[in-house]
Structures are given as C-alpha cells and as structure tokens.
Design a protein around this motif. Structure first.
Motif: not given
Ligand code: GCB
Length: 592
Positions: A61-73
């Motif tokens: 899961k994104p933790e900082t302002k610049i994180d992102f993930y192109e998936y999520s369950f």
C-alpha cells in the motif's frame, strides 16, 4: 570474486528454499484438525503474467506521498473457493491464463503444534505466497498437496496469495487438447491443518489381496522416531499396540473371522482408530478381496460383472466443476438410479467427497490420472510429473475400499517411449499398493476382414490385470457386420471391460432411428440396442461403462445447434433429463 560467489550462493539458496516443491499430503486430511480457508477470496486477472514480476503478492500500500501501486486486492473481483473461475463470470468462460487469488486469515497458534497449508486441488499449476514469501509450487490439477507453514504463519492477519495458471502446454498432463473443459482455479478445499510435532503421517490399512480374514496394516510417523502406536477396530475387537522402528514405521496384520466384507450390495465400513503417543486419527474403512483369475474378476471370492458408468467432475446445470458433498450426491444418485455397481472416474482423480460417498453408496471405483491422447511420452520431465500424480492419487485413496482399479492411460498408441512411460506408472502403483487391479483403456480394436472378427494388437496389454477397450460402434465406426455377428477376439485369457461406448443425442430431439446425423434420442437408442447385442459376442466381457452419464462441456464440440460446446453423449442431458438410451442401459444393468 566475493560478489559472484555471493550471487551464486544466494541463487542456490533461493532454489532450495523459495521454490519448495509441494509435500505429499498426510493420509486422511479430512479426519484431522483443520481450519477451513474456503470462502470468498479476492482476485486479480493477470492476462499478461505481470503479477509475479511486480511482486503483487507483497500486497503493498502507498506509504509516502510519492508511492503508488498499480494493483490492489481490495474491493476488486471476488471469487468463490473452492470453484473453477470459468463459471463465476461470463468473461472467464474461456479464460486460460493466470489469476491471482488472495485472502487474509487469523490462526490460533500453539507452541506445540505444526501447521500445514493444504490444497485439495488447484488447476493446473500454482505458486503459493504467504506473508509476502513464496512457500512453494505445484503442478497437476487433480491431486492434493501441502506445505508446512509452522514458522511462516502468524497469529493475526496472514496474507495468503495464490498464483494460478491453467495455460495448456505440450509437456503437461493432460496436454494441448482434451475432450473436456479446461477449468482453472482453486477447485477444491483449502485447509490449514494443525498437527502435533510428531504426527501420524500415513497409514495403509486394507484386507489382504486374497485372504478374507487377514487385515494388513502399516503406519508411518512424520519423524524418524520410535514411539508406541495403537491400531484399533473396536467393532471387530481388534487392537494392537506396537513400537515404530527407527524410521518411525511399523507394519503388522490382524486376523479375524468376523470381518464382514464390503461389497456394492452391502457396503460395510468399520471405524478404525490409529493413535500414537501424541496424535490420533480415525476414519471408516472397509475390507474386501479383489483379484483376477483367467478371464474373471473376483470380488470376495465370486466372479463379478462390472456395471459401470463414467462422469466428469462437473455439474452440468451449473456449468462448473463439482466440489462439494452436495455435488457428489447429484452425480452419484444418478449412477445409482441407473443400476451401476461401479464408477469410472473420468479422466482424472475426482474430489474426495465423490470418492468417499461412492464408497458409502457401494460403488467400486476406477481412478486414473489424465494420461489422455497427446501426451509427450518422449519427455522425461512429463514422465516424472505423471509419476508424481500417480503417487499423489494413490496416497490419497489407498485406504478407500471402493478403489478397485488404478487406471494408467487412456487411448495411447504403441511405441517404445509409450511403453516405458506407462510401465513406469504401473511400477509406481505397485510399489505403493499391490492390492488393486491395474488397467488402461485402449482404442485400437479393429475389424479383421479375413477372420471376420474384431481384434487388437498391442502386446502391452499383458502388463495389465484387466484390459479396457473404448469402442464407438455406430458412432465413430460404422458397423462392418450386423451387431449379432460382431464377434470379438481381443485380449483372450484376460478379463475385458468395454470402458467407453456411445454416441451423441440432443435431449428432446426426435429423428430417424437409423441416421447417425439425426443427433436424435432415437438414433442414440438404436446405437445402444446394437452395442448391447454386440456385447453378447465378446466372450471375455466382464464389464461395461457407457460414455457417459451426463452431457459435458467440451471445446471439441462445435456444432451450433446440436452441441454448442457440449459433448452430447450423455445418457442424461445438461438439464438433468434422462434420454431414451438411459432406459435401455438401465434394463441391461437390471438384467445382469
Ligand atoms: C474417447 C475419450 C473420451 C471422449 C470420447 C468422445 O474415446 O476417451 O474422453 O470424450 O471418446 O466422446 O469422443
């Protein structure tokens, strides 16, 4: 160079530890202390196989302002487990590829217990990830496997991800094409099994092959330790306490004149208890003798005629894989109504609910691995896989008294690689279990014009206890003579089963009773009448198994109105209605 060395070592370590291969499951998982992990799982469709590379099993899961993930369950597709995926969403009907499954769970951990993650079956190959780490892989869509997760599992909020792929491959079993639906998914139960440190891993308790009053028993502990083990059959007042050897194993036998033998008409089962110093398991086990002498098959000292039927592990009305006890009731009651005393579980090991209910209902069973046309017999890796499947099947069901036949192949053509491949499967079967009969189905019977008889040349049949023949007279093969002149000279000196025969009919369709392409119930009935006539002229015929009980889904079957993706050889339609031929078969079985 230290860095190269480091890389090499870490590669070796990761090969050894991360890609662990599934362990054989413990005998009688259903009789253990289990926590079910069935239910709704989150899912991600991964058509281009990008999930592993992107490590989606980490479920970040994104933790900082610049994180992102192109998936999520979270909040996406949900799939039932157990079940195939194809029947759960129209877009997945023909899907062949990868789907990721995931779920969270809590566990009550105790210091003295071990935990195993058990899968009844995943079709076809999978990798399992627990709390972000790969814990193992398995290939083969119809047999159970497990991994130990004692240290990997936490009390709270475990994240389990399963990468499932059902892409057909040349080196797989079955391979590129087969006449049934290529269902994908977590198709059977998922359990977390809890055991003591030293547990009863395996036991094999069956009547001697020929002696009616001798039960052979062996027990194996999970560790190489000497412990006392008790085997008890209370109703027969049999009880022995023995010490396992340094390998944690013990073998013994029981003598009793009071054993009521299991049979289709009286499927007697006894409660059997096995206990060790720290573990105990119990289940219902039956006892019977089965052997072959000359052209006869003997059950409990009497020659028997096998009134068999085949079905796929499929509920036609749901257009999906069967997976529950309720499903087993649907399939087996229709076989019972037809008057059968045996089921050929086509063409792969079916789930344990079917096997265990069949045993209680009094069906003999033929179980086989999917060595179906088109297997790459020259490939050693494929041979290895087949051997593993065979072992997984036999280890699961060897205590089931109903199990009478281990089937090693369906419709194979003679060649040196085929012979070596299949022989290796027979050897594996016999190395675990010498009490069952070995069979295989062949489709090479042909009419010899000069001799005016049906013959077959495949010397391999000498390796088998019972020879099985698939022959589609009146469907794939026109009659060379009238059925009353259709004399067979096949596998003389050995018992023979016609393991498949039949033809297609669309339920409700009337038509010319002598025109194959009418697809009518009337023609199917003619075909059955004629085959039943031919059976009178097979001197060593000891059983029949029509193909098939229910219409079943198959991508082989293109005809737009008569088939629509269904193989229509069922005696019962996709909607559960009996066709005319059903009544002929019923009459034949009632007369036997
Ligand atoms: C066979 C196969 C079976 C098929 C059947 C058919 O010989 O063993 O799996 O479904 O023929 O209908 O063609």
């Amino acid at each position: 160079k230290p860095r190269t060395l480091y890389l090499a070592l870490s590669l070796i370590f990761s090969l050894i530890f991360s890609n662990s291969i599934a362990q054989q499951t413990m005998t009688n998982v259903y009789g253990r202390n289990v926590q079910s992990l069935n239910g709704k799982w989150d899912a991600i469709i991964d058509l281009y196989d990008q999930g592993r590379k992107n490590k989606i099993f980490l479920n970040k899961k994104p933790e900082t302002k610049i994180d992102f993930y192109e998936y999520s369950f979270d909040h996406g597709l949900r799939l039932n487990v157990p079940s195939d995926w194809n029947s759960q969403m129209p877009e997945l009907k023909y899907y062949e590829g990868t789907i990721w499954y995931a779920r969270r769970f809590d566990v009550a951990k105790t210091a003295n217990n071990r935990m195993f993650l058990y899968f009844g079956a995943v079709s076809y190959r999978c990798r399992i990830y627990l709390n972000g780490k790969e814990i193992g892989q398995h290939e083969g869509g119809f047999t159970p496997f497990q991994f130990e997760v004692t240290d990997a599992v936490k009390e709270k909020d475990n994240f389990l991800a399963v990468e499932v792929n059902n892409t057909r491959q040349v080196d797989a079993i079955p391979a590129m094409a087969f006449d049934w639906w290529n269902y994908g998914g977590i198709t059977r139960d998922v359990f977390l099994v809890s055991t003591p440190k030293v547990f009863i891993e395996d036991y094999f308790i069956q009547l001697d092959k020929t002696k009616a009053d001798k039960i052979n028993a062996s027990v194996k502990l999970s560790e190489k330790v000497s412990q006392s083990v008790t085997i008890e059959i209370p109703e027969l007042q049999l009880k022995q306490t023995l010490k396992t050897d340094a390998n944690g194993e013990v073998k013994t036998s029981f003598a009793s004149k009071k054993i009521k033998r299991w049979s289709p008409s009286l499927p007697t089962l006894y409660k059997v208890k096995v206990s060790s110093e720290s573990d105990q398991v119990e289940e219902q086990i039956g006892f019977r003798n089965v052997w072959v002498k000359g052209e006869d098959i003997y059950l409990n000292d009497k020659p028997i005629f096998l009134k068999s039927i085949s079905f796929h592990e499929e509920i036609p009305q749901r257009k999906g894989r069967a997976f529950s006890e309720a499903d087993a009731v649907v399939l087996l009651s229709e076989a019972k109504a037809l008057g059968c005393n045996m089921i050929r579980l086509a063409h792969y090991p079916q789930n344990e609910y079917i096997v265990r209910l069949a045993e209680k209902m009094g069906f003999l069973l033929w179980e086989e691995i999917p060595i179906w046309q088109g297997i790459d017999f020259k490939n050693d890796a494929t041979k290895e896989k087949a051997g593993k499947m065979m072992r997984e099947m036999i280890m699961r069901d060897k205590n089931r008294v109903a199990l009478t036949f281990w089937g090693v192949a369906n419709e194979t053509q003679p060649s040196a690689p085929r012979n070596a491949f299949i022989k290796s499967l027979i050897d594996i079967a016999k190395s675990i279990d010498t009490t069952r009969l070995i069979t295989a189905a062949f489709d090479l019977v042909r009419f010899n014009k000069e001799r005016q008889v049906f013959v077959m040349d495949d010397p391999f049949i000498k390796e088998l206890d019972v020879v099985a023949i698939n022959k589609y007279m009146g469907w794939y093969h026109p009659w060379p003579v009238t059925p009353d002149k259709a004399i067979w000279d096949v596998a003389k000196g050995q018992p023979l089963i016609v393991s498949e025969f039949g033809g297609e009919a669309l339920y409700g369709k009337t038509g010319d009773a002598d025109v194959v392409s009418s697809w009518s119930e009337d023609y199917q009935a003619t075909l059955y009448r004629e085959n039943l006539e031919m059976f009178k002229h097979i001197p060593n015929l000891r059983g029949t198994s029509p193909w098939v009980l229910f219409d079943f889904r198959s991508p082989f079957r293109f005809h737009p109105t008569n088939q629509e993706d269904w193989n229509r050889k069922g005696l019962v339609s996709d909607q559960g209605y009996r066709k005319k031929a059903w009544y002929l078969m019923k009459e034949y079985y009632d007369s036997k």
